[in-house]
Scaffold this motif. Structure first.
Motif, PDB file in Angstrom:
ATOM      1  N   TYR A 112      25.242  51.338  46.247  1.00  0.00           N
ATOM      2  CA  TYR A 112      25.748  51.813  47.458  1.00  0.00           C
ATOM      3  C   TYR A 112      26.874  52.736  47.023  1.00  0.00           C
ATOM      4  O   TYR A 112      26.955  53.864  47.781  1.00  0.00           O
ATOM      5  CB  TYR A 112      26.473  50.608  48.060  1.00  0.00           C
ATOM      6  N   ARG A 113      27.493  52.687  45.954  1.00  0.00           N
ATOM      7  CA  ARG A 113      28.539  53.689  45.578  1.00  0.00           C
ATOM      8  C   ARG A 113      27.759  54.840  45.340  1.00  0.00           C
ATOM      9  O   ARG A 113      28.115  56.135  45.566  1.00  0.00           O
ATOM     10  CB  ARG A 113      29.396  53.054  44.554  1.00  0.00           C
ATOM     11  N   PHE A 130      27.000  50.267  37.512  1.00  0.00           N
ATOM     12  CA  PHE A 130      28.200  49.429  37.020  1.00  0.00           C
ATOM     13  C   PHE A 130      29.620  49.736  37.565  1.00  0.00           C
ATOM     14  O   PHE A 130      30.563  49.254  37.349  1.00  0.00           O
ATOM     15  CB  PHE A 130      28.331  49.372  35.501  1.00  0.00           C
ATOM     16  N   SER A 131      29.457  50.676  38.755  1.00  0.00           N
ATOM     17  CA  SER A 131      30.629  51.350  39.207  1.00  0.00           C
ATOM     18  C   SER A 131      31.345  50.340  39.982  1.00  0.00           C
ATOM     19  O   SER A 131      32.610  50.550  40.443  1.00  0.00           O
ATOM     20  CB  SER A 131      30.400  52.666  39.975  1.00  0.00           C
ATOM     21  N   ALA A 132      30.832  49.352  40.624  1.00  0.00           N
ATOM     22  CA  ALA A 132      31.452  48.479  41.598  1.00  0.00           C
ATOM     23  C   ALA A 132      32.006  47.241  40.898  1.00  0.00           C
ATOM     24  O   ALA A 132      32.275  46.185  41.499  1.00  0.00           O
ATOM     25  CB  ALA A 132      30.098  47.736  42.626  1.00  0.00           C
ATOM     26  N   PHE A 133      31.883  47.243  39.497  1.00  0.00           N
ATOM     27  CA  PHE A 133      32.684  45.934  38.631  1.00  0.00           C
ATOM     28  C   PHE A 133      33.934  45.759  39.228  1.00  0.00           C
ATOM     29  O   PHE A 133      34.467  44.615  38.974  1.00  0.00           O
ATOM     30  CB  PHE A 133      32.577  46.327  37.342  1.00  0.00           C
ATOM     31  N   PRO A 134      34.827  46.830  39.136  1.00  0.00           N
ATOM     32  CA  PRO A 134      36.068  46.485  39.849  1.00  0.00           C
ATOM     33  C   PRO A 134      36.359  45.887  41.076  1.00  0.00           C
ATOM     34  O   PRO A 134      37.473  44.929  41.435  1.00  0.00           O
ATOM     35  CB  PRO A 134      37.035  47.757  39.989  1.00  0.00           C
ATOM     36  N   GLN A 135      35.388  45.684  41.991  1.00  0.00           N
ATOM     37  CA  GLN A 135      35.440  44.933  43.345  1.00  0.00           C
ATOM     38  C   GLN A 135      34.328  43.757  43.078  1.00  0.00           C
ATOM     39  O   GLN A 135      33.758  43.318  44.367  1.00  0.00           O
ATOM     40  CB  GLN A 135      34.766  45.888  44.485  1.00  0.00           C
ATOM     41  N   PRO A 138      35.299  40.212  45.253  1.00  0.00           N
ATOM     42  CA  PRO A 138      35.036  40.149  46.792  1.00  0.00           C
ATOM     43  C   PRO A 138      33.416  40.316  47.054  1.00  0.00           C
ATOM     44  O   PRO A 138      33.052  39.762  47.910  1.00  0.00           O
ATOM     45  CB  PRO A 138      35.798  41.487  47.385  1.00  0.00           C
ATOM     46  N   LEU A 139      32.811  41.274  46.173  1.00  0.00           N
ATOM     47  CA  LEU A 139      31.182  41.280  46.396  1.00  0.00           C
ATOM     48  C   LEU A 139      30.786  39.841  46.280  1.00  0.00           C
ATOM     49  O   LEU A 139      29.906  39.551  46.891  1.00  0.00           O
ATOM     50  CB  LEU A 139      30.736  42.219  45.520  1.00  0.00           C
ATOM     51  N   ILE A 140      31.151  39.081  45.218  1.00  0.00           N
ATOM     52  CA  ILE A 140      30.582  37.879  44.693  1.00  0.00           C
ATOM     53  C   ILE A 140      31.002  36.754  45.866  1.00  0.00           C
ATOM     54  O   ILE A 140      29.952  36.110  46.342  1.00  0.00           O
ATOM     55  CB  ILE A 140      31.141  37.623  43.561  1.00  0.00           C
ATOM     56  N   LEU A 141      32.022  37.000  46.459  1.00  0.00           N
ATOM     57  CA  LEU A 141      32.638  35.956  47.510  1.00  0.00           C
ATOM     58  C   LEU A 141      31.802  36.305  48.963  1.00  0.00           C
ATOM     59  O   LEU A 141      31.280  35.368  49.438  1.00  0.00           O
ATOM     60  CB  LEU A 141      34.033  36.206  47.892  1.00  0.00           C
ATOM     61  N   ILE A 198      33.350  48.307  48.852  1.00  0.00           N
ATOM     62  CA  ILE A 198      33.497  49.521  47.714  1.00  0.00           C
ATOM     63  C   ILE A 198      34.130  50.708  48.057  1.00  0.00           C
ATOM     64  O   ILE A 198      34.684  51.543  47.374  1.00  0.00           O
ATOM     65  CB  ILE A 198      32.064  49.665  47.185  1.00  0.00           C
ATOM     66  N   ASP A 199      34.022  50.960  49.660  1.00  0.00           N
ATOM     67  CA  ASP A 199      34.494  52.082  50.176  1.00  0.00           C
ATOM     68  C   ASP A 199      36.054  52.147  50.666  1.00  0.00           C
ATOM     69  O   ASP A 199      36.465  53.091  50.727  1.00  0.00           O
ATOM     70  CB  ASP A 199      33.572  52.552  51.168  1.00  0.00           C
TER      71      ASP A 199
END
Length: 294
Positions: A112-113, A130-135, A138-141, A198-199
């Protein structure tokens, strides 16, 4: 004169547009603009997922079951019966769904990013996967929320069918068919939750509520769009899986474009600019002799 890239949204996540199936055709244009990057990213994601599945299948006996079935086919025999009972197999599949669903959601955040970066005219790389690893949390939740609802519903249906005296294999098949409808509904209503994370850097509850509000007044249409888009994404798997290298990215890109259409519609003065290639924003300015003097 310069125009802002985005307009701020209000606290109620009021949609700035409507659900449009043309998002799919625009997504194809985005994909064909940079197919090498998207194919490489999806292939990398697929290889990672296969590696994780092998690591999961070794302790759970999945590889042994496949090996025995393969040997039976080579020997023209009958595949062996599963050693687990119905609910043991269901419990194992539920744990697997929760684990792999969370992992996939993090990588989907990367996709998506990447789509948002292409929309905004930024440089793309397959490593954007791999750019969404910092989030990741919340993504897993969000994934756990949706899949837990589905697991509870599936378990209830399976228990009811089993109590009715139905054979385990038949109960499992019927349960899988029945659960398709609530799966489509839940995933459709949470369509934009990962993108809000992510946004907009929202937490999981805010993203879930935000996605629900963003689809205000058109939730049924959004559910139908998700069904059609996911169908398009899955069509590629029918051709030995090769077609999915194109169709699945298109599925994910279309969701990102839908998010941008509802959150940040093009400014009213965008007509003063020339049409540019899909995936490039903002379009380059052009001279227009009919414009009034500055």
């Amino acid at each position: 004169m310069s125009l802002p890239l985005a307009t701020p949204i209000n606290d109620d996540f009021a949609p700035q547009g409507s659900v449009d199936f043309a998002w799919l055709t625009r997504a194809w244009a985005f994909f064909t603009a940079q197919p090498g990057v998207w194919v490489s990213a999806f292939l990398l994601y697929f290889l990672i997922l296969v590696g994780l599945w092998v690591l999961w299948a070794i302790p759970t006996g999945g590889l042994a079951e496949i090996q025995r079935a393969f040997q039976a086919v080579l020997a023209h025999g009958t595949p062996p019966q599963q050693s687990q009972n119905l609910f043991e197999g269901f419990l194992q599949s539920c744990v697997g769904a929760l684990v792999f669903g969370g992992v996939s959601m993090v990588f989907f955040g990367g996709f998506y990013r990447m789509a948002l970066q292409q929309y905004r005219g930024e440089r793309l790389s397959a490593l954007g996967l791999f750019s969404a690893f910092p989030q990741a949390v919340p993504l897993i939740l969000v994934s756990l929320f949706s899949r837990t609802l589905l697991v509870l519903l599936q378990g209830s249906i399976l228990w009811f069918l089993h109590r009715s005296g139905m054979a385990a294999s038949a109960a499992s098949i019927i349960c899988s068919i029945i659960i398709f409808v609530p799966t489509t509904i839940i995933e459709g209503l949470l369509l934009f939750a990962p993108l809000l994370i992510i946004d907009r850097n929202l937490n999981a509850p805010e993203a879930i509520i935000g996605s629900f509000r963003l689809l205000r007044g058109q939730r049924i249409k959004a559910i139908f769009f998700y069904f059609v888009a996911s169908l398009v994404g899955g069509l590629g798997f029918l051709f030995c899986g090769i077609g999915a290298l194109a169709t699945y990215p298109v599925f994910l890109i279309s969701i990102a474009l839908g998010y941008m259409a509802l959150m940040e519609p093009p400014p009213a003065l965008v007509s003063l600019y020339s049409t540019s290639q899909e995936g490039v924003w903002p379009p380059p300015p052009r001279l227009d002799n009919n414009l009034p003097p500055a």
